[in-house]
Structures are given as C-alpha cells and as structure tokens.
Design a protein around this motif. Structure first.
Motif, short mmCIF file in Angstrom:
data_model
loop_
_atom_site.label_atom_id
_atom_site.label_comp_id
_atom_site.label_asym_id
_atom_site.label_seq_id
_atom_site.Cartn_x
_atom_site.Cartn_y
_atom_site.Cartn_z
N LYS A 266 7.14 -10.27 12.20
CA LYS A 266 7.14 -9.40 13.37
C LYS A 266 6.91 -7.94 13.02
CE LYS A 266 9.43 -12.06 16.83
NZ LYS A 266 9.17 -13.35 16.20
N ASN A 267 6.70 -7.63 11.74
CA ASN A 267 6.47 -6.22 11.41
C ASN A 267 5.33 -6.06 10.40
OD1 ASN A 267 7.39 -6.75 8.84
ND2 ASN A 267 9.37 -5.76 9.12
N VAL A 268 4.91 -4.83 10.21
CA VAL A 268 3.96 -4.48 9.14
C VAL A 268 4.62 -3.40 8.32
CG1 VAL A 268 1.59 -3.90 8.61
CG2 VAL A 268 2.17 -4.70 10.89
N VAL A 269 4.74 -3.62 7.03
CA VAL A 269 5.36 -2.63 6.16
C VAL A 269 4.27 -2.06 5.26
CG1 VAL A 269 7.09 -2.22 4.39
CG2 VAL A 269 7.51 -3.90 6.19
N GLY A 270 4.12 -0.77 5.27
CA GLY A 270 3.08 -0.17 4.43
C GLY A 270 3.01 1.31 4.64
N PHE A 271 1.81 1.85 4.41
CA PHE A 271 1.65 3.30 4.49
C PHE A 271 0.78 3.66 5.68
CE2 PHE A 271 2.45 2.39 0.01
CZ PHE A 271 3.58 3.17 -0.15
N PRO A 272 1.10 4.79 6.31
CA PRO A 272 0.31 5.21 7.47
C PRO A 272 -1.06 5.73 7.04
CG PRO A 272 1.94 6.87 6.93
CD PRO A 272 2.18 5.73 5.99
N VAL A 273 -2.01 5.65 7.97
CA VAL A 273 -3.37 6.13 7.67
C VAL A 273 -3.31 7.59 7.24
CG1 VAL A 273 -5.57 6.72 8.72
CG2 VAL A 273 -4.55 4.49 9.16
N MET A 274 -2.58 8.40 8.01
CA MET A 274 -2.51 9.82 7.69
C MET A 274 -1.19 10.12 7.05
SD MET A 274 -4.72 12.17 8.08
CE MET A 274 -4.61 13.79 7.34
N PRO A 275 -1.15 10.59 5.82
CA PRO A 275 -2.29 10.89 4.98
C PRO A 275 -2.59 9.82 3.93
CG PRO A 275 -0.33 11.90 4.08
CD PRO A 275 0.11 11.07 5.24
N VAL A 276 -1.64 8.89 3.70
CA VAL A 276 -1.70 8.10 2.47
C VAL A 276 -2.92 7.18 2.46
CG1 VAL A 276 -0.48 6.45 1.03
CG2 VAL A 276 0.78 8.20 2.25
N TYR A 277 -3.09 6.42 3.55
CA TYR A 277 -4.18 5.45 3.51
C TYR A 277 -5.54 6.10 3.57
CZ TYR A 277 -4.16 0.59 2.77
OH TYR A 277 -4.20 -0.60 2.13
N ALA A 278 -5.62 7.21 4.31
CA ALA A 278 -6.89 7.92 4.36
C ALA A 278 -7.30 8.34 2.95
CB ALA A 278 -6.78 9.14 5.27
N ALA A 279 -6.32 8.84 2.19
CA ALA A 279 -6.63 9.28 0.83
C ALA A 279 -6.96 8.11 -0.07
CB ALA A 279 -5.45 10.06 0.26
#
Lengths: 582, 374
Positions: A266-279
């Motif tokens: 029921k969830n997604v654990v990770g990094f947000p697009v801004m800034p981590v995933y964008a980089a």
C-alpha cells in the motif's frame, strides 16, 4: 512529507535570514515566466505533484533507464546522421578520402556512409555512438525484461505495460535491422539478401511480398529509401509513442518496489523527484551517454569500409547479423533441409519459413501473453506492487530460465561458424550439438533452476527457524547443554518471511450436487493441473507458530513435567530438526 | 517436512498443537490465537545519518568533489571544441591496445565522454552525499475508479447512444459501421497495389536465358560465353586447370545500362574443373566439358552467394548458414539447412574454344518459393 529533519548541512550560516513564507512569495522568486505559464495552464499543481513523487531505489530499476537513455541517444545521433546520409541506391563513383575504394562504383547510400566516416569531422563518432547505443538499447531492454519477469513485476495491474514492452522489444529489433541495413555495404546487403530469401518462402504470397517490398526484382533501388523511411519515421514514431505510454503507465501506477522493512503493498518508499531523483536519474543519463561516447571513441564498430559495396555475387566469410537478430539466424542454421516439401507442385519451405518469419512474432506474442496465462493458472486477481524474489516463484523462474536457454542456444548457433574456427571444432558437430541442445537444455535449465530456487527457499526457512544465537549456554538439570536461540525475528530477517504462502488451486467436483457434469470441468481440470505444476512443491515462509515450535526445547520447565515432554511425541521431530542444524 | 500453509497441521507445530489442554511447559503460549498467522512488518529501519549530514567538513569535502567533477565536464567540453578545430579528420594515431585509429574520432569521443561523465558522476555524487537521504513514504491508492465513476461512464455512454438515436435507428449504426470499416480499403489498396510489380516469370528466368530477365521480359535463348567477373573477359576451356575456380557471369550482363545487380543476383555462376574420374554423376559429366562444370552460385537456402570452396574435399560452403554442397556429387546438399542441389548450367565450347552455355538453367536458381515447381 517534503520536510526532512534539519541537518547541520541545512543550518543557516552567519548573517543568513530565514526566507519568508507568504503565499505566492515563493513563486515570485522563480520569476515571471513560471507565473506566466501557470496563468495560462495551471501547471503548478501537476508539476508540484510530480516534484514530490516518490521513486523506490534499486540498481535493477536502472536497467529500464539505460534502455530509455540509449534510445534517446539513438534519436539524437540519428537525427544528426540524417543531415549527411543519402538514402539512395543510385549509382555513383566514390571519390572521397578513403583511398582503397576511390574510383569504385557504389550506391549513394554507401558513398555517403563512407563520407560520414572519413570526410565529415566528428561524423564517425556520431555514427559509432549511434550504432553502440542501438546495441546498448536492445541489451538493456532485454535485461530489463528479465528483471520485470523474474520479479513478477508484470502482475496485475501491470499486464498492459508488459504487453506494451513486448511490442517495444519487437519494434526495437526491427528498427535495428532496418538501421544496419542502410549503409548498403557488402555485409548489410547480404543481410537484406537473406531477408529477401526469408520473405520469398512465405506460403502462397511469398513472391508477391518480395516484389512489393523491393519494388521489383532483388535488390532493386527501392529498398534503401523504404528502409530509411521505416527506420527514421515509421518505427521511431511507434517506438516513441509506445514508450511514452510505457513510462506514463509507470507514473500512473507508481513504481513497484522490492520487499523490505516498512515496504508494503500500500505504499512506495523511496526518494522524491525533487531533488534526489532528478539528480540521480538526470545524472545517469549523462553517465550512459558518456560511456557510450567512450566506447564509440575506442572500440570500432561495423567498419563498413572494410566490406566494400554490396554485390549480390560476393560475400564475406563469417557473415553475421547484429546480436539481437542472432537467434532467428541461428534457428535457420539449425532447421534441417528435409523440412522442405513439395505438395502438388507447390513448395513449402518449413526449413526456412518457421525460423525466419514465424519465430520472431511468436517469441514476442508468447512473451506478451504470459502474464495473462499466469494469472489464469494462479487465479490471483489482486494488485501486486511488491516485487517477488525470484526464488519465491520457483516455477516461473524455471520457465524464464528455460526460455532464456532456448533463446541462447539459437543465439550461439548463429555463431557456429565462428566457434568452429576459433575452437577448432567441426561445424557439423556443433550444429548437431545445438540441434539436440535446443530440445534438451531448456527442460534441464527449468529443472535445475527450480531445484535451486527450492533449496534457497529452504535455506531461508532454516535461517529463520535457527534464530539468533545468543551465546548463552544453558545446562539442563539432566546434564544436557544447549545454546539458547533468540526467538525474536530480527528486522533483517523480514525479507525471508514476508512473501505470501501459496497453494495449488483445488479442483471443484466435476459434477454438481445433482450429478450433472459442469460444463467447465475440462478447462478446470487443466487449470488445476497447471496450478499443481506451479505450486505443488512450493516452500512456504516460516509462520510465527513454526518459529515458536522450533524454539520449544521443553527444557525450561522440565523439572515440573519431565515425563510429559518425552511422551508428547511432538518434541522428537523438532529435536532432530534442531540437531540437524547444529 | 510439510511446508504447506496449513496452520492447523500439527506434525511440525508439535507441542503447540491445539485441542489438548495447555501444558505448563508452554504456558507462555496462549492457545493458537496467541500466535498470529503471519509475521508483521517491522516498519522502516532507523535512518543512519551520513558523514556529510553531521560534519560540516565532510560536507565541504563532498562539495569540493562534486564541483571538481563538474569542472572536469567543462574542461572536456572546452577540449572538444579545441580538438575539433585542431585535428584534421584524416589524421590517424597509434594507440596501444587499439591499433591505428582515427585521431579525431578518438579525441572527440574521449572529450565528449569527459564532458558527459563529469556531469553524470557529479550529479549523482551530489545526490548521494549532500541531498537528503531520508526515504519518503507515499501511499498507494487502488487504481480502480469508484463504482459511482464507473456507473457514470456507462450511464453517459448509454445516454449518448440514446440521445443520438443510435439505439432507436439501427440502420445508422450498421451503415456507419460499414462506412468506417471500409474507408481504409482505398488507402490499403493504394499501398499494397502499387508497391511493386507482379513477379511474373522473372524468378524462374536468368540472364542465361538469353538476356535481361526482369518482370515481363522473356528473353530468347542463345548460347552466351562464360565471362570472368569482374574482368568481363571470356574463358577458354584450355585455360581452366584442374582445381581452379572462376566467378562467371553471362556475356553481356556487365554491359547492361541498368539492372546489373538484379541480373547478377540470379545469374552468378561458379566454374570449377575436377578430374573427370572424381565426378560421380553421369548428368554432371554430360552437362560439363572435360570435367569443367558450372553451377549457380546462389544458395538454394536463402540466396547468399556460396562463396567458400574447399579444394581438397570439393565442398562448397555458404557462409551465411553453412549449407554444404558436394561438387563431385552434382552439388548435392551434404549438410546444413538447404534442401536442393545447386542448379547446374549446361556448358560446351564454341568454335574459338571459349566456354559457352548450351542451354539456360533447367530450374529456378536461388531460394525456394511457393510456386517454384509450377
């Protein structure tokens, strides 16, 4: 969600003042353009949502990214190449700077490819990046497909995306074939010649098809411009369109994630697009592009100048397609000649037609259909967002390995001549080895893989049941010693027990309560049999009850009821199991 | 060991089995209900801060590393620009391990790679050291729309059908369906009909039939000299020594204004001289001349030129899919995926001693096709 706890690195330096936070003030600092756009589109809301969208992190998720970036590099360099490439089979006499071919009559396509390689500054690097990124695209795409398959990421709700991916994979290799056929050198011309021979064997319509494709007798002057239009317009349009749908569905359905502490369906654990995933993702594009440039700089690919212009009566030894066409070529090398029949004066070339024309679409149709088949067999209609460890689906993993083995046999068979030369072996023996291997090795691979998976699962069970060794040695009143094992599940053991237990579907009675045969009984029997094939010897995760049982030694309170323990009969199997573990 | 998910199964669970009175030695277990069926998720692990999170010096070090990487990228770009103008496109360079290679290709590729990799590694190092590494949790919601939304769609579609009178006047539906179904036919017809001409007899004819053999052309047979390719000179029978091999094209083919490749693709011939006693087929001997035999060079599998001749064994091997033909046995297939022998061209000598064709190929050359036997 977007506010991470303050770190020293975030702390204000001397003289800094905290930013004010009036509504609209932040937007004003970005400048007028963003506001101008938002006034007209209302884009701030979706963009804001995308910026904080969370993506889970895992190295295997980069495989699809590599494919995506290689495709983008292909599009970019391909656009460059169109500025110099002349898609024409018209004759010309070469007078460029590559001396050995000066004065040779050739097609304009070949001459312009030579010009790109020798006379246009940086042309060769663009051409080499283009070819290397095409190879990388298809390698990455295939390995990405392995990842998705073996982790069960194709399960509901992602069947559509798997089917789109299968079509993308098929289009990619057709695109590749059209591309490497364009330079009209001897090697690529030989490839087109073989393709012509394949198409010609299609029952009934073969010759008409060939004359339609080539605009007349082989080779003609139409095939190069037609391949060009397919290569730079038709197939890329389909590729980009389907790819957009592919990535769009990933956004919509949110990425799958590997199981682990805190990760649920029921969830997604990770990094947000801004800034981590964008980089990370943006940086990774540059890494993929950079590595492709580096390879293109130091490793030569497809030296068309060494082959000479196409001539239908000449050939080079060791003629081979690019790797992704190898499996179809290998199938053609293995199919024996006696499969060609003549019926009522008509020729049916079963030694060519199945390998050349049926195999390609067949492979991708079977791939595309698999999720639907598995869902029917397992009867699993739930949404899945947690990936499976391959070992936890032994039969699927076995099927995948069997398919990869069959594919590999065909792929290696397409190099039987090279192998024969390099290894000093008889090409006839090699061919027979592959012919037999095609039938024998995949079932073997299935069996071995499934056994390995089951063993790994059993080891996982053992690890959990063993518990954590506390180092505390306990002496029992009757003089025996044992080490106390912690019965608490440690967080790092969660991965070993998180998966769902499975069992084969039960067959409903073939007749209903009135003794009337149910119409679907036959289909159900097949389904039940397939379900048994999938799950009959499944190894399920340790349950808390099993863990508790494994750690019941009976020692703690033996003084109270010593005879009961030995008489219960239950302790014996556990002790022997424990003994096996020490 | 029974590993099925049957928690009521007692064989392994043993002492915790139910139904009997709770014994003192397992008093910490309160019947079956005390043990959940599955383990519960332990939840997200505790975040471990990185060096740069805690230590300003480490953060400054990371900053320096990232800026250095970005600097390398800028340097790579500048070098690319300089080397683009500096190195001539024809210059070559020797590099150990690679050999002689294009200097500009190497220079431009490596500098481009520097420019790109600098950005890539820089950005990722930045993300890994200085950007927050707290994992975020986003909730998933079922993809399925609510029942109301689904109902509304069905309702709207029905309503649309009704209000447009589609359901009341079925002929609208049928004719619209028919028109939509048919409108693509002209477009498909145009493409399918105009892509290429009908093959007619062109696949079963070759230049050896007396001249150009494209669709609609029916050349009349005349003996044609066997010409060396690419010299385009005739071959005298006494020049062909035992063991030698010639690439042969029919006289006049290379002089064509157009269609040279198309004719070559069917007419290419291999000329071999064997010892007459090595030839095992009577027909082969008859169709040759003193042990000189001519065979189509186009493989009967998928049409690659059969390019490899082994002089010792007299085997012809196709490099594409390894079909092997035995020249001493009328070019029968002895291995590989081809089914049919290579067609033989009947040859003789003319008054001046040059090899000529005595009749065209008796069957279609090259790969099989459906109506080949007709």
């Amino acid at each position: 969600m977007s506010t991470a706890p303050t770190r020293p690195a975030d702390a204000l330096r001397e003289g800094d003042r905290p930013a004010e936070s009036r509504p609209g003030a932040a937007a004003r600092t970005v400048g007028g353009v963003a506001g101008w756009v938002d006034d007209r589109t209302g884009a701030a809301k979706p963009v804001g949502y995308l910026m904080k969208k969370v993506f889970p992190d895992h190295w295997s998720f980069m495989l699809g990214e590599i494919a995506m970036y290689s495709m983008i590099v292909c599009l970019l360099t391909g656009a460059f190449l169109t500025f110099w490439f002349v898609p024409s089979a018209g004759h010309t006499i070469y007078d460029g700077s590559y001396v050995p071919l000066r004065g040779v009559s050739m097609s304009e396509a070949y001459a312009s490819t030579l010009n790109i390689s020798f006379d246009i500054k940086g042309g060769l690097i663009i051409r080499q990046i283009h070819h290397w990124s095409a190879l990388m695209f298809i390698v990455a795409l295939v390995v990405h497909m392995f990842r998705v398959f073996f982790t069960g990421a194709f399960r509901k709700p992602r069947e559509i995306n798997w089917a789109i991916g299968s079509v993308l994979a098929l289009l990619a290799i057709i695109e590749g074939f059209a591309g490497y056929s364009l330079p009209d050198d001897l090697l690529s011309g030989t490839g087109i010649r073989a393709m012509q021979g394949f198409v010609q064997t299609a029952p009934v319509i073969g010759t008409y098809l060939v004359y339609a494709i080539f605009g007349g007798p082989f080779p003609g002057e139409m095939i190069i411009p037609r391949l060009y239009s397919a290569h730079i317009l038709l197939i890329p349009a389909l590729l980009v369109g389907l790819f957009t749908a592919h990535i769009g569905l990933v956004f919509l359905q949110k990425h799958t994630q590997y199981p682990g502490p805190g990760r649920t369906e029921k969830n997604v654990v990770g990094f947000p697009v801004m800034p981590v995933y964008a980089a990370k993702a943006g940086g990774f594009f540059f890494i993929v592009f950079g590595i492709l440039s580096l390879i293109a700089a130091v490793v030569q690919i497809n030296p068309i100048w060494a082959y000479g212009p196409y001539d239908p009566s000449a050939v080079t030894a060791g003629s081979q397609p690019d790797w992704y066409m190898g499996f179809a070529d290998g199938a053609l090398r293995l199919l024996p000649g006696w499969l060609e029949f003549e019926i009522f004066g008509y020729t049916l070339s079963m030694n060519i037609f199945p390998g050349a024309l049926l195999l390609l679409p067949l492979v991708y149709v079977v791939l595309g259909v698999y999720p639907f088949l598995e869902r029917w067999v397992t009867g699993d209609n739930r949404e899945h967002h947690l990936l499976q460890r391959p070992r936890n689906s032994p039969v699927r993993t076995g099927i995948g390995m069997a398919a990869i083995t069959a594919y590999s046999v065909l792929l290696f068979a397409s190099g039987n001549d090279i192998m024969a030369i390099k290894l000093g072996m008889s090409i006839n023996d090699l061919t027979w080895f592959f012919r037999i291997g095609f039938f024998v090795l995949p079932p073997l691979a299935f069996w071995v893989t499934k056994r390995i998976c089951l063993s790994l699962q059993r080891r996982d069970r053992d690890t959990v049941l063993h518990g954590r060794e506390t180092g505390t040695i306990v002496r029992t009143p009757d003089g025996r010693f044992f080490e106390r094992h912690d019965t608490e599940l440690t967080p790092d053991q969660w991965i070993l027990v998180q998966h769902e237990p499975v069992a084969p579907l039960e067959l409903e009675p073939a007749v209903d309560e009135n003794g009337v045969a149910r119409p679907a009984a036959r289909k159900d029997r097949l389904r039940a049999r397939l379900s048994r094939f999938y799950f009959a010897d499944a190894v399920n995760p340790v349950t808390p009850a099993e863990l508790a049982a494994a750690h019941y030694h009976g020692e703690e309170h033996e003084a109270i009821e010593p005879s009961e323990t030995s008489a219960s009969g239950g302790a014996a199997p556990i002790e022997s199991a424990e003994a096996g573990r020490h | 060991m029974n590993e099925q998910d049957t928690p009521t199964h007692g064989s392994e669970v043993g002492p915790t089995g139910h139904g009997t009175a709770v014994r003192l030695d397992q008093g910490h277990i309160i019947g079956d209900g005390g043990i959940p069926e599955r383990f519960s998720n332990p939840g997200l692990p505790v975040h471990v801060p990185r060096a740069a999170d805690l230590d300003e010096d480490a953060a400054r070090r990371a900053e320096k590393q990232v800026t250095t990487l970005f600097g390398i990228s800028i340097l790579g770009t500048l070098l690319f620009i300089v080397l683009y103008f500096l190195i001539d496109v024809e210059e070559t360079i020797y590099v150990p391990g690679i050999g002689v290679t294009s200097a500009s290709n190497l220079a431009l590729g490596v500098t481009l790679a520097l420019a790109l990799l600098g950005i890539g590694f820089g950005a990722i190092h930045w993300a890994k050291t200085l950007m927050p590494d707290h994992e975020m949790v986003e909730e998933r919601h079922p993809l399925r729309a609510t029942d109301e939304s689904r109902d509304r769609v069905v309702h709207e579609m029905r309503e649309g059908g009704n209000s447009s009178q589609l359901t009341r006047r079925p002929f609208l539906k049928y004719t619209l369906g028919g028109a939509l179904g048919l409108f693509a036919v002209p477009l498909v017809l145009q493409v399918a009909g105009s892509l290429g001409p009908m093959p007619q007899k062109s696949l079963s004819l070759t230049f050896w039939h007396g001249g150009p053999s494209g669709p609609g052309q029916e050349p009349e047979f005349r003996p044609l000299r066997l010409m060396r390719d690419p010299e385009n000179t005739p071959v005298r029978a006494d020049e062909v020594t035992v063991g030698s091999v010639y690439h042969i094209l029919p006289e006049g083919l290379l002089d064509l204004e157009e269609g040279v490749l198309e004719e070559k693709a069917k007419a290419a011939v291999l000329l071999v001289r064997l010892q007459e006693d090595e030839i095992q087929s009577e027909k082969q001997l008859d169709w040759g001349y003193q042990g000189i035999v001519a065979y189509s060079k186009i493989c009967t599998h998928v049409g690659c030129p059969v390019g490899l001749y082994e002089q010792v064994t007299h085997h012809l091997l196709c490099p594409c899919h390894q079909s092997t033909f035995d020249v001493t046995r009328d070019c029968e297939v002895i291995f590989g995926p081809a089914k049919r022998s290579l067609p033989q061209l009947k040859i003789t000598v003319d008054d001046e001693g040059y090899l000529v064709s005595e009749q065209p190929f008796a069957e279609a050359v090259g790969p099989s096709y459906w109506e080949r036997g007709q």
